[in-house]
Design a protein around this motif. Sequence first.
Motif, short mmCIF file in Angstrom:
data_model
loop_
_atom_site.label_atom_id
_atom_site.label_comp_id
_atom_site.label_asym_id
_atom_site.label_seq_id
_atom_site.Cartn_x
_atom_site.Cartn_y
_atom_site.Cartn_z
N GLN A 178 0.25 8.25 16.00
CA GLN A 178 0.40 9.46 16.85
C GLN A 178 -1.15 10.35 15.93
OE1 GLN A 178 2.31 10.65 18.88
NE2 GLN A 178 3.24 8.43 18.83
N LEU A 179 -1.89 9.73 14.85
CA LEU A 179 -2.64 10.98 14.63
C LEU A 179 -3.97 10.80 15.04
CD1 LEU A 179 -2.64 10.05 10.35
CD2 LEU A 179 -1.48 12.57 11.73
N ASP A 180 -4.69 11.57 15.51
CA ASP A 180 -5.85 11.65 16.32
C ASP A 180 -6.87 10.76 15.71
OD1 ASP A 180 -4.93 13.63 18.04
OD2 ASP A 180 -6.22 15.49 16.34
N GLU A 181 -8.02 9.69 16.67
CA GLU A 181 -8.54 8.73 15.47
C GLU A 181 -9.68 9.77 15.33
OE1 GLU A 181 -9.86 5.20 16.09
OE2 GLU A 181 -8.29 6.16 16.72
N GLY A 182 -10.39 8.72 13.89
CA GLY A 182 -11.05 9.63 13.16
C GLY A 182 -10.24 9.81 11.82
N ALA A 183 -8.86 10.76 12.15
CA ALA A 183 -8.37 11.32 11.00
C ALA A 183 -8.07 10.04 9.74
CB ALA A 183 -6.74 12.09 11.31
N VAL A 184 -7.44 10.51 8.85
CA VAL A 184 -7.66 9.81 7.37
C VAL A 184 -6.05 9.21 8.09
CG1 VAL A 184 -6.62 9.55 5.21
CG2 VAL A 184 -8.72 10.22 5.82
N GLY A 185 -4.89 7.61 7.80
CA GLY A 185 -4.29 7.70 8.45
C GLY A 185 -4.14 6.99 9.92
N SER A 186 -4.90 7.32 10.77
CA SER A 186 -5.58 7.40 12.05
C SER A 186 -5.62 5.43 11.62
CB SER A 186 -6.09 7.74 12.85
OG SER A 186 -7.49 6.98 12.77
N ALA A 187 -5.42 5.32 13.29
CA ALA A 187 -4.95 3.45 13.97
C ALA A 187 -6.17 2.83 13.05
CB ALA A 187 -4.54 3.09 15.06
N GLY A 188 -7.58 3.74 13.45
CA GLY A 188 -9.29 3.23 13.76
C GLY A 188 -9.55 4.18 11.75
N GLN A 189 -8.71 4.45 10.67
CA GLN A 189 -9.02 4.93 9.55
C GLN A 189 -7.71 4.78 8.80
OE1 GLN A 189 -11.78 8.33 8.81
NE2 GLN A 189 -11.51 7.97 6.62
N PRO A 190 -6.50 3.81 8.66
CA PRO A 190 -5.79 4.34 8.10
C PRO A 190 -6.04 4.27 6.28
CG PRO A 190 -6.54 1.84 8.46
CD PRO A 190 -7.46 2.27 9.41
N LEU A 191 -4.59 5.18 6.28
CA LEU A 191 -4.85 5.38 4.88
C LEU A 191 -4.60 4.00 3.81
CD1 LEU A 191 -3.94 7.73 2.65
CD2 LEU A 191 -1.66 7.10 2.60
N ARG A 192 -5.52 4.15 2.52
CA ARG A 192 -5.42 3.14 1.87
C ARG A 192 -5.71 3.58 0.26
NH1 ARG A 192 -9.16 -1.47 3.85
NH2 ARG A 192 -9.93 -1.84 2.21
N LEU A 193 -4.40 2.58 0.11
CA LEU A 193 -3.38 2.60 -1.10
C LEU A 193 -3.88 1.41 -1.40
CD1 LEU A 193 -1.68 3.79 -2.93
CD2 LEU A 193 0.38 3.62 -1.75
N LEU A 194 -4.74 1.97 -3.23
CA LEU A 194 -4.48 0.75 -4.24
C LEU A 194 -3.52 0.59 -5.43
CD1 LEU A 194 -6.68 -2.49 -4.03
CD2 LEU A 194 -8.13 -0.46 -5.53
N ALA A 195 -3.41 -0.25 -5.75
CA ALA A 195 -2.17 -0.28 -6.94
C ALA A 195 -2.77 -1.82 -7.35
CB ALA A 195 -0.33 -0.78 -5.80
N LEU A 196 -2.62 -1.35 -8.45
CA LEU A 196 -3.73 -2.37 -9.46
C LEU A 196 -2.42 -2.65 -10.76
CD1 LEU A 196 -6.95 -0.02 -10.72
CD2 LEU A 196 -6.62 -2.08 -9.00
N GLY A 197 -1.17 -2.69 -10.61
CA GLY A 197 -0.28 -3.52 -12.32
C GLY A 197 -0.89 -3.09 -13.20
N ASP A 198 -1.17 -3.69 -13.75
CA ASP A 198 -1.20 -3.08 -15.15
C ASP A 198 -2.57 -4.08 -15.20
OD1 ASP A 198 0.90 -1.66 -16.00
OD2 ASP A 198 1.98 -3.00 -17.09
N LEU A 199 -3.77 -4.48 -14.89
CA LEU A 199 -4.68 -4.74 -14.92
C LEU A 199 -5.59 -4.48 -16.42
CD1 LEU A 199 -6.53 -5.72 -12.21
CD2 LEU A 199 -4.91 -7.69 -13.44
N GLU A 200 -6.17 -5.05 -17.72
CA GLU A 200 -7.62 -4.96 -18.22
C GLU A 200 -8.26 -5.31 -17.90
OE1 GLU A 200 -5.55 -6.37 -22.39
OE2 GLU A 200 -3.89 -5.26 -21.46
N GLU A 201 -9.19 -4.93 -18.67
CA GLU A 201 -10.77 -4.56 -18.17
C GLU A 201 -11.35 -5.81 -17.79
OE1 GLU A 201 -14.44 -2.32 -20.05
OE2 GLU A 201 -13.09 -2.64 -21.42
#
Length: 147
Positions: A30-53
Amino acid sequence: MRLTIWAAEAHHAEANDNSLVALFEIADPQLDEGAVGSAGQPLRLLALGDLEEEVAASWLRRTGAPEGVHLLKVAHHGAANGGTEVLEATRPALALIGVGEDNTYGHPSAEIIATLEDLGAAVYRTDLHGTVVFTLDAGGLEATAVP
């Protein structure tokens, strides 16, 4: 929604280094093309757990950093042993650190907070902000603290 999961390339003696890393790509048609979260620019959430360096650096060498991370769940409560390489490689707009108030571990570390702020990320911490709710609409991604 699209989900990409990476597992450790081998078993590690340090349990934190066996964490999964997950990239969620969320789109609202439903979001306009080009907006964050639209089909062409999906929201990207990165979850890192507990990784160490060291293992985080190995993960980056093996897979490369995901591009266009909007929201990062910071590794291991923002502990210094997570390093800053993933933060610098992903350059998130928003960062969430799940951490207990008055914890005895010193989480999150000043170095992690400073790096995120230097990168221009808005930093949300559960010890200071309570529950944080992220919403996405035509105006973009917004965070609201619910103490």
